[in-house]
Scaffold this active site. Structure first.
Site, PDB file in Angstrom:
ATOM      1  N   GLU A   1      11.474  60.966  46.226  1.00 14.87           N
ATOM      2  CA  GLU A   1      12.187  62.372  45.995  1.00 14.87           C
ATOM      3  C   GLU A   1      11.458  63.392  45.282  1.00 14.87           C
ATOM      4  OE1 GLU A   1      15.231  63.313  46.887  1.00 14.87           O
ATOM      5  OE2 GLU A   1      15.389  61.357  47.662  1.00 14.87           O
TER       6      GLU A   1
ATOM      7  N   SER B   1      72.957  28.302  36.855  1.00 14.41           N
ATOM      8  CA  SER B   1      73.109  27.427  35.471  1.00 14.41           C
ATOM      9  C   SER B   1      72.105  27.917  34.438  1.00 14.41           C
ATOM     10  CB  SER B   1      72.962  25.929  35.746  1.00 14.41           C
ATOM     11  OG  SER B   1      74.071  25.742  36.634  1.00 14.41           O
TER      12      SER B   1
END
Length: 876
Positions: free
Chosen positions: A93, A498
């Site tokens: 770059e 139950s």
């Protein structure tokens, strides 16, 4: 005119022209500076910039559960970025980055010449500093005014920030493709490793991405990416960043990049979604971008155990009900070299569920089969992992036992296979993708033991709490979150059967009953209008006079109904609210003795926590703390806790607790705008809201309110320990032979449509559920003890592994005496067949049992002609 005069005049004109140009330039620069500089942002904003960082969710032991956010970013400090990576970026770059003042005049001149010669704009003149200016402050469009601002801002940045700071900002901001922003995230996305562990070739590959993240991408365009990588490596060689040997080695390296998903270290997707819903509700879209780190109350070990326990229970149920056959049948190629590519392509068309892998049958032998799947390659499945596969006929019937493998599958069948836990590490999705990308790998999965399986039609849920403060220790809301996000722990309203009886029996203890009270287990009939209700025990038998303890131990339905009738329905409903149950979801009739209300597993486990902690109502919570990206503590959970030594403080009303929670909620969201919430988000978030205080405020000690008397909790635990030792949950005792601190209750509804088990010891309480999402019968004998209890046992093997036995402390106000087991009265002096029983001190029997035992009925049978006379006894 003489030459001398002509020369002097020319010099004078030239001087004035130059002076004019200088003045024009100075005026132009001044105008530009005067006009544009006030428009430029302050570079101080760069120091304070908030990069978009995803929300991350962790376990209590700091294992990553999930990541949420559009941008994947892992910001790094400059000194954390390897020198080779920096050199690769500079070569690609801006190799003069450390020399120019923010603007590279040579590069800028080349870009201007290119514009004049071709008429095309390019980015060739952009330095790293200029890219920082553009990415942080300016639009990406190519306009001359924007370019001028970019140049000015780059110069300003260079004057105010160091080169290393500028490079750090650039490498953390730039886009690398596939949602990866910044070099740290890019390393994880493409290579699955920290940036410090990459090779030179991989550094160069990443450095080539910012210029064209799509075109130069190693995943979508590997050849173009290789060319770009090698160009950067040549630049690094020319700039003396690397040696010739390093260059040759790096350019010869293969392209190894492929997409890695965020690797979860803990398998808890339902937990992750609960946290996401909470954060979305309270923080809006900022939840996904501000880098929040949420630490939950679960541990990775227990969560893994919970997931395995649920899967194992559902697989066991599915196998008991037979094999439903292959997913599809295909014809294999005749050419041997075409078989594996064909198999890879074929199985890739089918979904993976949990740890089930689509597999293609390649060969069928007498007692084994050879299959291919995309995680293990070619594997054998032996007879011991095939012989369960009787043919499914219906929910209650299966076919004959298979005698050979060909009775089960054929060559070309596409089936599901799963690895048997413990034979090798479980496969990950990343490993599967890697296997798909390359040739069949040499991997541990190929050496695992595999089992023929199928996708269970049944569903399940498991949730475990810490009884003293409500911290969620593990939670699994279903078989596979990615195919059903419905969280059954907090969203499924089911009948508890139950499993609800202990709350009725606890109410009975407060209404004149004791564990030795004898109730007649005999037929009972109710007439309601033109309808007749004849409740029965599960066994369809009657057992005559039965103690309250024995009735709950063996889950006797008729005794439960008689007890509820004596206690009174309204009294029972009032009492049930002490456990946190919502009255509006419990019918006002005698069927609630059999568990006909609608309750979520989370509500049920919270109710059982009251027994486990000695009588206090806690609030389940999931979020332990929330940190911002910098690690600053934002919130800390401060749940109401059980305090047995501070009864005065602990006796608070529910309204007091609710008010405290409301105040905390206001603090939590004081600096955030609350967003609209839909019903689903509320359901997901309701148990993930921590009772939190702002980190800057002192935490106020909060106490859980008392729900029932400690003596009642102790007696109920004593009875529920009998359920585990020799009652309907005796299977648990066979597993935990050396423990005497476990208590719990099975639950089965009519059908049976639902199977439950809730069990606990003082340090942990866990509820498990098994059933179909659309309620229908599970099949014969699929009770809570058979379908749900094994899940609880499998989980508690891990949960109790390092926990010593701990019995509940016996509170004052109880007395233990010897009684006659046939009457519940005091044992006669010298009587041989006695048993010890514990009572409230003021409720212990005072009379001795008669010499000849008398049958004592506390509730008479009702004939059809004598229906209940009071509304509290009415069935409908």
């Amino acid at each position: 005119m003489s030459f001398k005069k002509y020369f002097l005049k020319l010099m004078r004109v030239t001087f004035y022209m130059v002076l004019l140009m200088v003045l024009v330039t100075a005026v132009g620069v001044s105008v530009v500076y005067w006009y544009f500089m006030p428009q430029l942002p302050s570079t101080e904003r760069l120091q304070e910039v908030q990069l978009q960082v995803p929300l991350r969710v962790y376990t209590k032991d700091e294992k990553l559960i999930a990541e949420f956010g559009e941008q994947r970013r892992m910001p790094l400090m400059a000194d954390e970025i390897p020198k080779q990576m920096i050199n690769a970026v500079l070569a690609a770059e801006d190799n003069r980055f450390y020399e120019h003042p923010g603007v590279d005049l040579k590069g800028l001149t080349r870009a201007i010449v290119n514009l004049v010669m071709t008429g095309e704009k390019s980015q060739g003149g952009s330095t790293i500093t200029m890219q920082v200016a553009r990415n942080f402050f300016l639009s990406p469009e190519k306009r001359y005014v924007r370019k001028l601002k970019e140049i000015l801002l780059a110069i300003k940045i260079e004057n105010e920030l160091s080169k290393d700071t500028i490079l750090e900002l650039y490498l953390n901001k730039i886009f690398f493709g596939h949602r990866a922003y910044g070099i740290g995230a890019a390393a994880q996305v493409y290579y699955g490793r920290p940036i410090q562990e990459l090779t030179l070739a991989e550094y160069a590959m990443l450095a080539g991405l910012p210029k064209a993240p799509s075109t130069n991408n190693p995943v979508t365009n590997p050849e173009r990416a290789r060319d770009r990588r090698n160009y950067i490596l040549k630049r690094m060689l020319d700039l003396n960043y690397i040696s010739s040997e390093e260059y040759q080695k790096a350019t010869g390296a293969p392209v190894t990049a492929y997409l890695r998903r965020t690797v979860a270290e803990a398998n808890a997707p339902y937990i992750a979604e609960m946290v996401r819903a909470y954060m979305q509700t309270h923080y809006g879209d900022a939840a996904y971008t501000d880098g929040y780190r949420v630490y939950t109350t679960i541990t990775s070990e227990l969560q893994d155990a919970a997931t395995h326990a649920l899967h194992k229970a559902l697989y066991s149920y599915d196998e008991r009900h037979g094999y439903r056959g292959a997913l599809e049948h295909v014809k294999l190629p005749t050419a041997a070299e075409e078989i594996l590519p064909f198999a890879k392509e074929t199985v890739s068309k089918f979904n993976r569920y949990a740890d089930l892998h689509p597999s293609l049958v390649l060969e069928v032998k007498n007692d084994s089969i050879t299959v291919y799947n995309n995680i293990a390659g070619v594997i054998d499945i032996g007879w011991e992992n095939l012989n369960w596969a009787r043919k499914y006929l219906d929910d209650n019937r299966v076919g004959a036992a298979p005698r050979r493998a060909s009775n089960i599958v054929s060559v070309g069948d596409v089936i599901y296979a799963r690895p048997i836990r413990g034979t090798a590490p479980p496969p990950t999705e990343d490993e599967e993708e890697e296997a798909l990308a390359d040739e069949i790998p040499e991997n541990p999965e190929a050496k695992m033991t595999w089992r023929l399986s199928g996708v269970p039609k049944i569903q399940g849920a498991l949730v475990s709490l810490r009884p003293d403060d409500g911290a969620i220790m593990a939670l699994v809301g279903g078989f596979d979150f990615y195919h059903s996000k419905f969280n059954r722990v907090i969203q499924a309203l089911r009948q508890p059967g139950s499993n609800f009886k202990p709350f009725i029996y606890s109410a009975a203890l407060e209404h004149g009953y004791n564990p030795a009270t004898m109730i007649n287990d005999a037929p009972i009939v109710y007439r309601v209008g033109n309808k007749i209700w004849r409740p029965e025990n599960y066994s369809h038998r009657f057992y005559g006079p039965t103690s309250l303890r024995k009735a709950l131990t063996y889950s006797r339905n008729l005794v439960s109904i008689r007890v509820l009738e004596k206690v009174g329905i309204d009294n029972a409903l009032d009492y049930a609210e002490n456990f946190g149950f919502k009255r509006q979801r419990i019918p006002r009739n005698l069927t609630i003795a059999l568990g006909t209300g609608e309750i979520t597993p989370m509500e049920l486990v919270r109710g059982y926590a009251v027994f486990a902690n000695g009588g206090y109502l806690i609030d389940p919570y999931l979020i332990e703390r929330i940190d911002n990206y910098d690690g600053k503590l934002l919130y800390q959970a401060n749940p109401p806790q059980v305090c047995r030594s501070c009864e005065v403080e602990a006796v608070q009303t529910s309204a007091t607790i609710a008010a405290a929670e409301a105040a905390d909620a206001d603090v939590v969201s004081a600096d955030k705008e609350n967003k609209p919430e839909d019903a689903e988000m509320n359901a997901l978030a309701q148990f993930s809201v921590p009772a939190a205080d702002h980190a800057n405020l002192p935490l106020t000690k909060r106490y859980a309110p008392r729900a029932i008397r400690p003596q009642n909790a102790w007696l109920m635990t004593s009875i529920l320990q009998d359920v585990v030792s020799h009652g309907t949950a005796a299977r648990a005792k066979r597993t935990f032979k050396d423990r005497n601190d476990l208590a719990g209750k099975t639950g089965t509804t009519n059908g049976p449509n639902d199977a439950w088990f809730s069990g606990y010891m003082p340090d942990i309480v866990t509820t498990t559920w098994v059933g179909f999402d659309r309620p229908r019968p599970l099949g014969k004998k699929e009770t809570g003890g058979r379908a749900a209890l094994p899940m609880w046992i499998e989980f508690m093997k891990i949960a109790l592994r390092d926990r010593p036995e701990r019995k509940m402390d016996k509170p004052a106000g109880l007395i233990t005496v010897s009684i006659d087991p046939n009457t519940g009265l005091l044992a006669r002096p010298g009587q041989s067949n006695t048993k010890s029983e514990t009572f409230f001190t003021d409720a212990a029997p005072k009379r001795y049992a008669p010499s000849v035992p008398a049958v004592r009925k506390t509730v008479e049978n009702r004939a059809p002609s004598t229906p209940p006379q009071t509304s509290s006894q009415m069935l409908w």
